[in-house]
Design an enzyme around this catalytic site. Sequence first.
Site: not given
Length: 434
Positions: A405, A409
């Site tokens: 992450h 995204d």
Amino acid sequence: MPRKTSFRGGVDRFAGFGQVRFMGKGRIRKIDQRAGLSFSSADKVVKTPPLAESLQEGTLSEWHKKVGEFVARDEPIATIETDKVAVTINSPESGTILEQYANDGDTVTVGGNLYKLELGDAPPAGSQSVAKEAPKEEAPKQEARKEEVKPAVEAPKPEPSKQAPPAPKSAPQPPAPSKATPSPVQFTGSEDEEYPGHLPGARTERRVKMPRMRLKIAENLKKSQNTAASLTTFNEIDMSNVIEMRKKYKDLIIEKHGVKLGFMGAFIKASCAALREVPAVNARIEGDEIIYSDYMDVSVAVATPKGLVTPVIRNCESMSILQLEKAMAALGKKARENAITIEDLTGGTFTISNGGVFGSLFGTPIINHPQAAILGMHATKERAVVVNGQVVSRPMMYVALTYDHRIIDGREAVTFLVKVKEAIEDPRRLLLEI
């Protein structure tokens, strides 16, 4: 006074200290140890060869030859287990093994002494058979010697001892009270008896040393968990069209191309199409920079008896489904035969793991550090789904994408997985590149 002797090659030694044995053409095999001059011009000390650029040591897992045995040139003689793969060591010369400088389980370093060879060709087969038959011929001689020893003077037999006169009978004495010893409680399974606290059966444990490859796998997996901000997104794929395509053309493909058509080729091709749309999934972090790779080297997880390895198929973006299937079959065979090399495992920009071959229905794969994402495939099962308002049975597969992450995204991760889903459910998209 010892007599000075000159040997071919300009080597001068004193030969008066003991026995000197010649091997022909001026070669010396042995000089008496008292002189401290034991050497052989036909012996060669073989050193541990380079294993890989970044590896300087390994664990000697197995010797394929013993001391005294003959080994031919390029014949496997030992296996060294490294952090990533087991490397087979071949003999650079032919000869007889005189000495091994390491035992199974020892750590060996690149450039260190591994074993010593007495160079030469294989001994003639006749001499080996004679050597093997010699003990059989000596056996009758040894038996004859034993028979000659038999007529030795036999030891005199002990005379029967005279029985002592019976003692006079005395009045019987009352028996002494014996101490009561408690008998051990045995569990017979009856409900009326008290349970002893344990059931019959062995309770053993084994303690074994963790292999070097397993240690490295554990280190890399934990490093991935500690480094990446891992998150997993899921989806499901209707496998009907891919299964129909495979069923229709698999025999023709085997006949023409000699390769079995599976699902991995289609998933690698679909992943490459999705990576073009979402390049962040094909990236990695180095320091404070993001490296975007324009090529697609896909690591495919393969289970071996010694652990999980991830051989790399390079430039997958320019390969067809059949070419990917051939490359997968070749790398899988090398991994199972312990013939895979360090170069086969180096690199990789994206990984695919297929736990479905073992029956896994659902799971979250761990990112192959330093990559940014990994696609997990699972078993295909018939499930009830709604299609055009009707409940029908379809072969469905759950897929999972674990991603870092920090650079990917949620929108990008979900978009990637949807692209893979669309390409597998309608393989014509791969042909049209849409």
